[in-house]
Motif scaffolding. Structure first.
Motif, PDB file in Angstrom:
ATOM      1  N   HIS A 111       7.147   2.656  -2.115  1.00 40.67           N
ATOM      2  CA  HIS A 111       6.002   2.549  -0.906  1.00 40.67           C
ATOM      3  C   HIS A 111       5.571   3.962  -0.278  1.00 40.67           C
ATOM      4  CE1 HIS A 111       7.904  -1.700  -0.187  1.00 40.67           C
ATOM      5  NE2 HIS A 111       6.876  -1.850  -1.059  1.00 40.67           N
ATOM      6  N   MET A 112       6.403   4.696  -0.035  1.00 40.14           N
ATOM      7  CA  MET A 112       6.023   6.041   0.238  1.00 40.14           C
ATOM      8  C   MET A 112       5.245   6.854  -0.661  1.00 40.14           C
ATOM      9  SD  MET A 112       8.846   7.586   2.679  1.00 40.14           S
ATOM     10  CE  MET A 112      10.261   7.790   1.631  1.00 40.14           C
ATOM     11  N   HIS A 113       5.674   6.627  -2.229  1.00 41.20           N
ATOM     12  CA  HIS A 113       4.702   7.186  -3.097  1.00 41.20           C
ATOM     13  C   HIS A 113       3.475   6.604  -3.086  1.00 41.20           C
ATOM     14  CE1 HIS A 113       7.352   9.896  -4.828  1.00 41.20           C
ATOM     15  NE2 HIS A 113       8.398   8.888  -5.275  1.00 41.20           N
ATOM     16  N   TYR A 114       3.335   5.081  -2.711  1.00 42.09           N
ATOM     17  CA  TYR A 114       1.885   4.388  -2.752  1.00 42.09           C
ATOM     18  C   TYR A 114       1.134   5.025  -1.723  1.00 42.09           C
ATOM     19  CZ  TYR A 114      -1.465   0.785  -2.379  1.00 42.09           C
ATOM     20  OH  TYR A 114      -2.601  -0.044  -2.362  1.00 42.09           O
ATOM     21  N   ASN A 115       1.823   5.352  -0.760  1.00 44.03           N
ATOM     22  CA  ASN A 115       1.115   5.729   0.498  1.00 44.03           C
ATOM     23  C   ASN A 115       0.620   7.209   0.312  1.00 44.03           C
ATOM     24  OD1 ASN A 115       0.456   5.248   3.707  1.00 44.03           O
ATOM     25  ND2 ASN A 115       1.483   7.466   3.759  1.00 44.03           N
ATOM     26  N   SER A 116       1.149   8.048  -0.182  1.00 44.46           N
ATOM     27  CA  SER A 116       0.965   9.208  -0.355  1.00 44.46           C
ATOM     28  C   SER A 116      -0.016   9.487  -1.509  1.00 44.46           C
ATOM     29  CB  SER A 116       1.988  10.356  -0.727  1.00 44.46           C
ATOM     30  OG  SER A 116       2.886   9.892  -1.969  1.00 44.46           O
ATOM     31  N   SER A 117      -0.045   8.550  -2.493  1.00 36.17           N
ATOM     32  CA  SER A 117      -0.859   8.854  -3.736  1.00 36.17           C
ATOM     33  C   SER A 117      -1.996   7.940  -3.615  1.00 36.17           C
ATOM     34  CB  SER A 117      -0.015   8.401  -5.067  1.00 36.17           C
ATOM     35  OG  SER A 117       0.091   7.284  -5.075  1.00 36.17           O
ATOM     36  N   THR A 118      -1.924   6.995  -2.794  1.00 37.00           N
ATOM     37  CA  THR A 118      -3.262   5.898  -2.948  1.00 37.00           C
ATOM     38  C   THR A 118      -3.910   5.859  -1.546  1.00 37.00           C
ATOM     39  OG1 THR A 118      -2.382   4.839  -4.735  1.00 37.00           O
ATOM     40  CG2 THR A 118      -4.088   3.700  -3.462  1.00 37.00           C
ATOM     41  N   ILE A 119      -3.057   5.303  -0.627  1.00 32.86           N
ATOM     42  CA  ILE A 119      -3.486   5.169   0.871  1.00 32.86           C
ATOM     43  C   ILE A 119      -4.119   6.360   1.739  1.00 32.86           C
ATOM     44  CG2 ILE A 119      -3.072   4.234   3.063  1.00 32.86           C
ATOM     45  CD1 ILE A 119      -1.065   2.181   1.896  1.00 32.86           C
ATOM     46  N   TYR A 120      -3.314   7.327   1.615  1.00 31.59           N
ATOM     47  CA  TYR A 120      -3.690   8.646   2.478  1.00 31.59           C
ATOM     48  C   TYR A 120      -4.890   9.082   1.816  1.00 31.59           C
ATOM     49  CZ  TYR A 120      -2.899  11.865   5.888  1.00 31.59           C
ATOM     50  OH  TYR A 120      -3.176  12.749   7.144  1.00 31.59           O
ATOM     51  N   PRO A 121      -4.977   9.321   0.504  1.00 24.62           N
ATOM     52  CA  PRO A 121      -6.228  10.040  -0.098  1.00 24.62           C
ATOM     53  C   PRO A 121      -7.457   9.142   0.189  1.00 24.62           C
ATOM     54  CG  PRO A 121      -4.723  10.068  -1.599  1.00 24.62           C
ATOM     55  CD  PRO A 121      -4.015   9.404  -0.559  1.00 24.62           C
ATOM     56  N   ARG A 122      -7.385   8.077   0.347  1.00 24.84           N
ATOM     57  CA  ARG A 122      -8.605   6.894   0.592  1.00 24.84           C
ATOM     58  C   ARG A 122      -8.770   6.974   2.207  1.00 24.84           C
ATOM     59  NH1 ARG A 122      -7.920   1.868  -3.317  1.00 24.84           N
ATOM     60  NH2 ARG A 122      -7.892   2.942  -5.252  1.00 24.84           N
ATOM     61  N   PHE A 123      -7.783   7.385   2.957  1.00 21.41           N
ATOM     62  CA  PHE A 123      -8.054   7.675   4.419  1.00 21.41           C
ATOM     63  C   PHE A 123      -8.676   9.109   4.606  1.00 21.41           C
ATOM     64  CE2 PHE A 123      -6.238  10.379   7.434  1.00 21.41           C
ATOM     65  CZ  PHE A 123      -7.087  10.023   8.687  1.00 21.41           C
ATOM     66  N   ARG A 124      -8.449  10.085   3.865  1.00 22.04           N
ATOM     67  CA  ARG A 124      -9.030  11.286   3.881  1.00 22.04           C
ATOM     68  C   ARG A 124     -10.529  11.367   3.521  1.00 22.04           C
ATOM     69  NH1 ARG A 124      -5.580  16.460   2.017  1.00 22.04           N
ATOM     70  NH2 ARG A 124      -7.499  17.322   2.576  1.00 22.04           N
ATOM     71  N   ALA A 125     -10.716  10.699   2.269  1.00 12.27           N
ATOM     72  CA  ALA A 125     -11.981  10.382   2.002  1.00 12.27           C
ATOM     73  C   ALA A 125     -13.097   9.625   2.844  1.00 12.27           C
ATOM     74  CB  ALA A 125     -12.049   9.406   0.498  1.00 12.27           C
ATOM     75  N   ALA A 126     -12.507   8.861   3.468  1.00 11.32           N
ATOM     76  CA  ALA A 126     -13.394   7.869   4.473  1.00 11.32           C
ATOM     77  C   ALA A 126     -13.477   8.506   5.867  1.00 11.32           C
ATOM     78  CB  ALA A 126     -12.694   6.596   5.143  1.00 11.32           C
ATOM     79  N   ALA A 127     -12.470   9.323   6.255  1.00  9.75           N
ATOM     80  CA  ALA A 127     -12.369   9.958   7.835  1.00  9.75           C
ATOM     81  C   ALA A 127     -12.818  11.350   7.831  1.00  9.75           C
ATOM     82  CB  ALA A 127     -10.962   9.895   8.310  1.00  9.75           C
ATOM     83  N   SER A 177       1.534   4.114  10.106  1.00 11.22           N
ATOM     84  CA  SER A 177       0.953   5.173  10.842  1.00 11.22           C
ATOM     85  C   SER A 177      -0.627   5.353   9.864  1.00 11.22           C
ATOM     86  CB  SER A 177       1.469   6.558  10.364  1.00 11.22           C
ATOM     87  OG  SER A 177       1.946   6.818   9.023  1.00 11.22           O
ATOM     88  N   THR A 178      -0.637   5.105   8.678  1.00  5.73           N
ATOM     89  CA  THR A 178      -1.777   5.137   7.864  1.00  5.73           C
ATOM     90  C   THR A 178      -2.533   4.001   8.216  1.00  5.73           C
ATOM     91  OG1 THR A 178      -0.646   6.201   6.283  1.00  5.73           O
ATOM     92  CG2 THR A 178      -2.817   6.169   5.758  1.00  5.73           C
ATOM     93  N   ILE A 179      -2.239   2.740   7.881  1.00  9.13           N
ATOM     94  CA  ILE A 179      -3.012   1.456   8.184  1.00  9.13           C
ATOM     95  C   ILE A 179      -3.407   1.171   9.591  1.00  9.13           C
ATOM     96  CG2 ILE A 179      -2.903  -1.044   7.946  1.00  9.13           C
ATOM     97  CD1 ILE A 179      -2.785   0.694   5.277  1.00  9.13           C
ATOM     98  N   SER A 180      -2.735   1.638  10.710  1.00 11.52           N
ATOM     99  CA  SER A 180      -3.194   1.494  12.005  1.00 11.52           C
ATOM    100  C   SER A 180      -4.403   2.478  11.926  1.00 11.52           C
ATOM    101  CB  SER A 180      -2.169   1.729  12.893  1.00 11.52           C
ATOM    102  OG  SER A 180      -1.783   3.145  12.789  1.00 11.52           O
ATOM    103  N   LEU A 182      -6.399   3.367   9.407  1.00 14.19           N
ATOM    104  CA  LEU A 182      -7.571   2.897   8.813  1.00 14.19           C
ATOM    105  C   LEU A 182      -8.271   1.663   9.386  1.00 14.19           C
ATOM    106  CD1 LEU A 182      -6.300   2.684   5.137  1.00 14.19           C
ATOM    107  CD2 LEU A 182      -8.170   4.173   6.029  1.00 14.19           C
ATOM    108  N   ASN A 183      -7.416   1.025  10.013  1.00 11.30           N
ATOM    109  CA  ASN A 183      -7.887  -0.147  10.881  1.00 11.30           C
ATOM    110  C   ASN A 183      -8.928   0.088  11.910  1.00 11.30           C
ATOM    111  OD1 ASN A 183      -7.849  -3.056  11.731  1.00 11.30           O
ATOM    112  ND2 ASN A 183      -6.818  -2.176  13.379  1.00 11.30           N
ATOM    113  N   ILE A 184      -9.067   1.379  12.376  1.00 10.09           N
ATOM    114  CA  ILE A 184     -10.311   1.959  13.106  1.00 10.09           C
ATOM    115  C   ILE A 184     -11.515   2.080  12.374  1.00 10.09           C
ATOM    116  CG2 ILE A 184     -10.792   3.759  14.255  1.00 10.09           C
ATOM    117  CD1 ILE A 184      -7.867   4.287  15.294  1.00 10.09           C
ATOM    118  N   LEU A 185     -11.118   2.563  10.977  1.00 13.34           N
ATOM    119  CA  LEU A 185     -12.434   2.941  10.413  1.00 13.34           C
ATOM    120  C   LEU A 185     -13.053   1.440   9.673  1.00 13.34           C
ATOM    121  CD1 LEU A 185     -11.112   6.108   8.534  1.00 13.34           C
ATOM    122  CD2 LEU A 185     -12.597   6.022  10.544  1.00 13.34           C
TER     123      LEU A 185
END
Length: 265
Positions: A111-127, A177-180, A182-185
């Motif tokens: 799960h942590m690898h999924y957060n670092s490799s997929t979720i967080y990069p998409r957060f950065r791209a959006a934010a 931390s990441t999904i909450s 992203l939920n703002i965006l």
């Protein structure tokens, strides 16, 4: 309200320091991990808008010039997932946040690898375009990619209350931390993602979410809304202990929950 952090005694680690910025999801993941284990270390707030993460002192600690940065005596770690794993392995004996058996540990690592490799990069791209490039909205393609993340997480929660199993683990903390944020965006649609919406509500009720995540979420939301830098308030500028930060946050009025619970069949 969750109260797991209050069931264990406070442990002060005067030899540990965390440099962080509250609006960063990565920093808030470490703070939630600290609070879930009731660990108290020295915390130093860094104003990224003023470039404080690029000072020579910070570059010496972390040449990548990113936050958070964690130091335990001579050991320096600058990845939030690695910091969380280290804290749970080194200072938490229960095995609840980071299972000791190889199978349970591998699930959390996955799960942590999924957060670092997929979720967080998409957060950065959006934010980041909104934070630093004067963009006023999330691009349609980025919305689709974030919705794909929500769909993946919805599937992961099939027949599960928490991502790690029967109770909250580091999986839930790093995702929270990441999904909450992203939920703002891109708000989580409770009709399309009922399991994810219910999980987000449950995790938002945990004490460590309240003490370590809510202030940063509010700061991030204000930063997104105005798209200009925000000076930190004076009360959060000086180095302080994790314990004193928790006390300050518990004195703040409780905002409404992140998501309302939904009924599942």
């Amino acid at each position: 309200m969750g109260s797991s952090a209050s069931k264990i005694s406070e442990t002060g680690l005067k030899h540990c320091t965390l440099w962080k910025a509250d609006r960063s999801p990565a920093c808030r993941a470490v703070m939630m991990a600290l609070d879930s284990m009731n660990l108290s270390i020295t915390e130093v707030d860094i104003n990224m808008d003023k470039g404080e993460h690029r000072t020579q002192e910070m570059i010496n600690l972390n040449p990548l010039q990113t936050l958070p940065v964690f130091k335990d005596r001579e050991l320096v770690i600058s990845d939030s997932h690695a910091i969380c794993s280290y804290l749970a392995s080194r200072y938490c004996d229960s095995g609840r946040l980071l299972p000791k058996d190889p199978g349970g540990r591998s699930i959390v690592d996955q799960h942590m690898h999924y957060n670092s490799s997929t979720i967080y990069p998409r957060f950065r791209a959006a934010a980041y375009p909104i934070l630093y490039e004067h963009c006023n909205f999330v691009m349609p393609q980025q919305i689709l990619e974030i919705e794909c993340i929500y769909s993946d997480l919805e599937c992961m929660l099939f027949k599960r209350t928490w991502f790690g199993g029967s109770w909250a683990t580091l999986s839930d903390i790093v995702f929270a931390s990441t999904i909450s944020t992203l939920n703002i965006l891109v708000p989580v649609d409770k009709n399309k993602y009922p399991r994810l919406s219910s999980w987000l509500y449950r995790i938002s009720e945990e004490l460590y979410f309240i003490t370590a995540n809510r202030k940063g979420l509010s700061e991030f939301s204000r930063r997104i809304d105005c798209s200009t830098s925000l000076d930190d308030t004076d009360e959060f500028k000086c180095p302080r202990s994790s314990c004193s930060r928790r006390g300050l946050q518990l004195k703040e009025p409780s905002p409404e929950a992140t998501c309302k619970p939904v009924t599942q069949d």
